[in-house]
Design an enzyme around this catalytic site. Structure first.
Site, PDB file in Angstrom:
ATOM      1  CB  ILE A 103      47.861  83.624  28.293  1.00 44.26           C
ATOM      2  CG1 ILE A 103      49.187  83.566  27.754  1.00 44.26           C
ATOM      3  CG2 ILE A 103      47.393  84.659  28.780  1.00 44.26           C
ATOM      4  CD1 ILE A 103      49.956  84.894  27.670  1.00 44.26           C
ATOM      5  CG  ASP A 163      37.615  86.335  12.211  1.00 45.15           C
ATOM      6  OD1 ASP A 163      38.398  87.183  13.449  1.00 45.15           O
ATOM      7  OD2 ASP A 163      38.377  86.167  10.829  1.00 45.15           O
ATOM      8  CG  LEU A 213      43.830  86.869  26.748  1.00 43.65           C
ATOM      9  CD1 LEU A 213      42.353  86.373  27.278  1.00 43.65           C
ATOM     10  CD2 LEU A 213      44.696  86.581  27.729  1.00 43.65           C
ATOM     11  CB  ALA A 214      41.486  86.698  20.159  1.00 40.97           C
ATOM     12  CB  ALA A 215      46.677  88.499  19.502  1.00 47.14           C
ATOM     13  CB  THR A 264      53.437  92.603  24.762  1.00 44.50           C
ATOM     14  OG1 THR A 264      54.009  91.826  24.526  1.00 44.50           O
ATOM     15  CG2 THR A 264      52.615  93.244  23.481  1.00 44.50           C
ATOM     16  CG  ASP A 265      57.379  92.768  27.949  1.00 44.09           C
ATOM     17  OD1 ASP A 265      56.898  92.125  26.699  1.00 44.09           O
ATOM     18  OD2 ASP A 265      58.023  92.234  28.711  1.00 44.09           O
ATOM     19  CD  GLU A 266      57.352  91.196  22.444  1.00 45.35           C
ATOM     20  OE1 GLU A 266      57.635  91.412  21.318  1.00 45.35           O
ATOM     21  OE2 GLU A 266      57.227  89.890  22.867  1.00 45.35           O
ATOM     22  CE1 TYR A 299      52.311  90.108  19.892  1.00 44.86           C
ATOM     23  CE2 TYR A 299      54.066  90.309  20.731  1.00 44.86           C
ATOM     24  CZ  TYR A 299      52.558  90.457  20.964  1.00 44.86           C
ATOM     25  OH  TYR A 299      52.355  89.653  21.733  1.00 44.86           O
ATOM     26  CE  LYS A 326      48.581  92.599  22.324  1.00 44.88           C
ATOM     27  NZ  LYS A 326      47.775  91.802  22.594  1.00 44.88           N
ATOM     28  N   PRO A 370      65.586  89.846  12.613  1.00 48.12           N
ATOM     29  CG  PRO A 370      64.847  90.042  10.513  1.00 48.12           C
ATOM     30  CD  PRO A 370      64.965  89.448  11.714  1.00 48.12           C
ATOM     31  N   GLY A 371      65.701  93.305  13.168  1.00 43.49           N
ATOM     32  CA  GLY A 371      65.424  94.166  14.586  1.00 43.49           C
ATOM     33  C   GLY A 371      65.391  93.130  16.160  1.00 43.49           C
ATOM     34  CE1 TYR A 411      32.849  73.328  21.724  1.00 46.17           C
ATOM     35  CE2 TYR A 411      34.358  71.600  20.886  1.00 46.17           C
ATOM     36  CZ  TYR A 411      34.078  72.705  21.445  1.00 46.17           C
ATOM     37  OH  TYR A 411      34.022  73.030  22.667  1.00 46.17           O
TER      38      TYR A 411
HETATM   39  P1  NAD Z   1      48.647  82.418  21.659  1.00 48.12           P
HETATM   40  O1  NAD Z   1      49.334  82.449  19.945  1.00 48.12           O
HETATM   41  O2  NAD Z   1      48.648  81.828  21.986  1.00 48.12           O
HETATM   42  O3  NAD Z   1      46.762  82.086  21.107  1.00 48.12           O
HETATM   43  C1  NAD Z   1      46.434  82.933  20.756  1.00 48.12           C
HETATM   44  C2  NAD Z   1      44.151  82.611  20.305  1.00 48.12           C
HETATM   45  O4  NAD Z   1      43.411  83.889  19.925  1.00 48.12           O
HETATM   46  C3  NAD Z   1      44.412  81.692  19.682  1.00 48.12           C
HETATM   47  O5  NAD Z   1      43.421  80.974  20.510  1.00 48.12           O
HETATM   48  C4  NAD Z   1      43.737  82.179  18.456  1.00 48.12           C
HETATM   49  O6  NAD Z   1      43.120  80.547  17.431  1.00 48.12           O
HETATM   50  C5  NAD Z   1      43.099  83.303  18.462  1.00 48.12           C
HETATM   51  N1  NAD Z   1      42.534  84.036  17.978  1.00 48.12           N
HETATM   52  C6  NAD Z   1      43.485  84.737  16.906  1.00 48.12           C
HETATM   53  N2  NAD Z   1      42.711  85.559  15.851  1.00 48.12           N
HETATM   54  C7  NAD Z   1      41.631  85.235  16.343  1.00 48.12           C
HETATM   55  C8  NAD Z   1      40.881  85.972  15.659  1.00 48.12           C
HETATM   56  N3  NAD Z   1      40.914  86.859  14.480  1.00 48.12           N
HETATM   57  N4  NAD Z   1      39.222  85.674  16.462  1.00 48.12           N
HETATM   58  C9  NAD Z   1      39.509  85.130  16.871  1.00 48.12           C
HETATM   59  N5  NAD Z   1      40.123  84.774  18.177  1.00 48.12           N
HETATM   60  C10 NAD Z   1      41.391  84.391  17.200  1.00 48.12           C
HETATM   61  O7  NAD Z   1      48.809  83.839  21.580  1.00 48.12           O
HETATM   62  P2  NAD Z   1      49.194  83.585  23.615  1.00 48.12           P
HETATM   63  O8  NAD Z   1      50.946  83.660  23.273  1.00 48.12           O
HETATM   64  O9  NAD Z   1      48.383  83.294  24.165  1.00 48.12           O
HETATM   65  O10 NAD Z   1      48.614  85.297  23.521  1.00 48.12           O
HETATM   66  C11 NAD Z   1      47.329  85.725  24.040  1.00 48.12           C
HETATM   67  C12 NAD Z   1      47.696  87.483  23.824  1.00 48.12           C
HETATM   68  O11 NAD Z   1      48.390  87.697  25.211  1.00 48.12           O
HETATM   69  C13 NAD Z   1      47.679  88.338  22.855  1.00 48.12           C
HETATM   70  O12 NAD Z   1      46.929  88.843  23.153  1.00 48.12           O
HETATM   71  C14 NAD Z   1      49.223  87.899  23.263  1.00 48.12           C
HETATM   72  O13 NAD Z   1      49.990  89.765  22.248  1.00 48.12           O
HETATM   73  C15 NAD Z   1      49.506  88.328  24.885  1.00 48.12           C
HETATM   74  N6  NAD Z   1      50.643  88.401  25.105  1.00 48.12           N
HETATM   75  C16 NAD Z   1      51.559  86.973  24.943  1.00 48.12           C
HETATM   76  C17 NAD Z   1      52.278  87.165  26.195  1.00 48.12           C
HETATM   77  C18 NAD Z   1      53.334  85.804  25.820  1.00 48.12           C
HETATM   78  O14 NAD Z   1      54.337  85.589  26.516  1.00 48.12           O
HETATM   79  N7  NAD Z   1      52.956  84.217  24.998  1.00 48.12           N
HETATM   80  C19 NAD Z   1      52.967  88.082  26.471  1.00 48.12           C
HETATM   81  C20 NAD Z   1      52.431  88.815  27.397  1.00 48.12           C
HETATM   82  C21 NAD Z   1      51.213  89.171  26.653  1.00 48.12           C
HETATM   83  P1  TYD Z   2      59.501  84.113  21.318  1.00 45.29           P
HETATM   84  O1  TYD Z   2      59.563  82.953  22.442  1.00 45.29           O
HETATM   85  O2  TYD Z   2      59.044  84.199  19.937  1.00 45.29           O
HETATM   86  O3  TYD Z   2      59.437  85.649  22.266  1.00 45.29           O
HETATM   87  P2  TYD Z   2      59.171  86.836  22.489  1.00 45.29           P
HETATM   88  O4  TYD Z   2      59.735  87.410  20.386  1.00 45.29           O
HETATM   89  O5  TYD Z   2      58.219  87.552  21.892  1.00 45.29           O
HETATM   90  O6  TYD Z   2      59.706  87.761  23.210  1.00 45.29           O
HETATM   91  O7  TYD Z   2      61.761  84.145  21.661  1.00 45.29           O
HETATM   92  C1  TYD Z   2      62.094  84.595  23.399  1.00 45.29           C
HETATM   93  C2  TYD Z   2      63.221  84.839  22.216  1.00 45.29           C
HETATM   94  O8  TYD Z   2      64.038  83.684  22.223  1.00 45.29           O
HETATM   95  C3  TYD Z   2      63.951  86.100  21.402  1.00 45.29           C
HETATM   96  O9  TYD Z   2      65.092  87.209  21.984  1.00 45.29           O
HETATM   97  C4  TYD Z   2      64.110  84.986  20.019  1.00 45.29           C
HETATM   98  C5  TYD Z   2      64.698  84.025  20.922  1.00 45.29           C
HETATM   99  N1  TYD Z   2      64.394  82.979  20.440  1.00 45.29           N
HETATM  100  C6  TYD Z   2      65.590  81.714  19.551  1.00 45.29           C
HETATM  101  O10 TYD Z   2      66.918  82.703  19.987  1.00 45.29           O
HETATM  102  N2  TYD Z   2      65.993  81.334  18.497  1.00 45.29           N
HETATM  103  C7  TYD Z   2      64.235  80.426  19.228  1.00 45.29           C
HETATM  104  O11 TYD Z   2      64.072  79.517  17.956  1.00 45.29           O
HETATM  105  C8  TYD Z   2      62.997  81.159  19.209  1.00 45.29           C
HETATM  106  C9  TYD Z   2      61.645  81.010  18.908  1.00 45.29           C
HETATM  107  C10 TYD Z   2      63.030  82.371  19.871  1.00 45.29           C
END
Ligand code: NAD
Ligand code: TYD
Length: 353
Positions: free
Chosen positions: A15, A62, A84-86, A133-135, A158, A162, A290-291, A349
């Site tokens: 993102i 970091d 967004l880092a996470a 996140t909505d989680e 996770y 969050k 799990p969960g 870099y």
């Molecule tokens: P991602 O895992 O793709 O990217 C995370 C980025 O953070 C990576 O570039 C990683 O290198 C960096 N990072 C991790 N640890 C770090 C640290 N200690 N210092 C600096 N950088 C660090 O994650 P994403 O899916 O792009 O999610 C971004 C944000 O949005 C997160 O906070 C996540 O909780 C939130 N979010 C994600 C989703 C989704 O569907 N992916 C939905 C809602 C919210």
């Molecule tokens: P995921 O993309 O890991 O997102 P989140 O758990 O944060 O919602 O998973 C989305 C849904 O898909 C979740 O219900 C778990 C399921 N899932 C599978 O069934 N198989 C898989 O290999 C993965 C990665 C996820």
């Protein structure tokens, strides 16, 4: 002339890279600093197209490192932070929960604290935007939606990490009048998504005729949003969201995992010239997570009503675009699955410094 200097953390991730691209191209008058530790999920190849822009700067670092963050804030006079880092993958949080506490809880608390001190409690014109996140709301049954008033009930390491970070953000608002804004978004999909998450993993496995592992009975429901619509929501909330408020962001787009996997199979059968049903025969029901939260569904009406945001893409259209991106960018997938993407940072870099 630079009118604003913004720190975006996690900008090399899925993102984050879309948010960085949007801000760098839409706001040439802003200076955008992308701070990322480049964990397994951080990939600078995601930003190749904008890395030479004069208003863009990458910094490796970091968020848990207090001294490094202090130096960063001393080097740049940030007007705002979009955080967004996470660590973002539920399955990884089950096998390594403490890494999630470190990055998501300690990292966010550290960033808040460094920003508060750097801004010397003089917060006028400053903004700290926390992307969540909505989680954090837990798991829904068949009915109902998460609103901004829904009580937090995280159920995975996770989502617990969050939720804890969200609480720190709000605690800073109440205790120090720290200028925060926050959003909680549903599952994103789109280009540059690391293939450990459901949609890119399935696309990659369908392409290579590998097993499609569906957890449990595939009945779990997620609410999917096009990542570029999330980036646009972040832009809107950063600029016009009310201080101290949170906004839910969602796609109004619920899918059972198994239905989504079938839809992907059928899109890809057509694109790859396979017989209808060929890819679906790869589906395999595997041991449940799990969960495993049953259902997420976001009520995003506050964001629509107050700030005028709406998702722009229908899911089927977005999914086709996503599949096309993966089919046209097989190198990207190969690099992230083989680990070659780390070499991009070294070439771009490390050799220059
Ligand atoms: P991602 O895992 O793709 O990217 C995370 C980025 O953070 C990576 O570039 C990683 O290198 C960096 N990072 C991790 N640890 C770090 C640290 N200690 N210092 C600096 N950088 C660090 O994650 P994403 O899916 O792009 O999610 C971004 C944000 O949005 C997160 O906070 C996540 O909780 C939130 N979010 C994600 C989703 C989704 O569907 N992916 C939905 C809602 C919210
Ligand atoms: P995921 O993309 O890991 O997102 P989140 O758990 O944060 O919602 O998973 C989305 C849904 O898909 C979740 O219900 C778990 C399921 N899932 C599978 O069934 N198989 C898989 O290999 C993965 C990665 C996820």
């Amino acid at each position: 002339m630079t009118t604003s200097t913004i720190l975006i953390t996690g900008g090399a991730g899925f993102i984050g890279s879309h948010v960085v691209r949007l801000f760098v191209t839409k706001y040439p008058q802003y200076k955008i600093v992308n701070l990322d530790a480049l964990t397994y999920a951080g990939n600078l190849e995601n930003l190749k197209d904008i890395e030479a822009a004069p208003n863009y700067q990458f910094e490796k670092g970091d968020i848990t490192d207090e001294a490094a963050m202090q130096q960063l804030f001393a080097r740049y006079a940030f007007d705002g932070v979009i955080h967004l880092a996470a660590e973002s993958h539920v399955d990884r949080s089950i096998s390594d929960p403490l890494q999630f506490v470190k990055t998501n809880v300690l990292g966010t608390a550290n960033l808040l604290n460094v920003a508060r001190k750097a801004w010397a409690n003089a917060f006028s014109g400053k903004r700290f935007y926390h992307v969540s996140t909505d989680e954090v709301y837990g798991s829904l049954g068949e009915e109902g939606f998460f609103t901004e008033e829904t009580a937090y009930d995280p159920r995975s390491p996770y989502s617990a990490s969050k939720a804890a970070s969200d609480h720190f953000v709000m605690a800073y608002y109440h205790t120090y009048h720290f200028p925060v804004v926050m959003s909680n978004c549903s599952n994103n999909y789109g280009s540059h998504h690391f293939p450990e998450k459901l949609i890119p993993l399935m696309i990659n496995n369908i392409l290579h005729k590998k097993t499609l592992p569906v957890y449990g009975k595939g009945e779990n429901v997620r609410d999917w949003l096009w990542v570029e619509d999330h980036a646009k929501a972040i832009d809107l909330i950063y600029h016009t969201g009310k201080e101290g408020e949170k906004y839910n962001v969602g796609g109004f787009n619920e899918w059972k995992n198994i239905d989504l996997v079938h839809l992907l199979c059928s899109i890809m059968d057509k694109k790859l010239g396979r017989n209808e049903g060929e890819s679906a025969s790869l589906i395999s029901y595997v041991t449940d997570r799990p969960g495993h939260d049953l259902r997420y569904a976001i009520d995003a009406t506050k964001l629509t009503r107050e700030l005028g945001w709406k998702p722009s893409l229908q899911f089927e259209e977005g999914l086709e675009k996503t599949v096309d991106w993966y089919l046209n960018n097989k190198d990207w997938v190969e690099h992230v699955t083989s680990g070659d993407y780390k070499k991009y940072y070294q070439a771009q870099y490390e050799q220059k410094s």
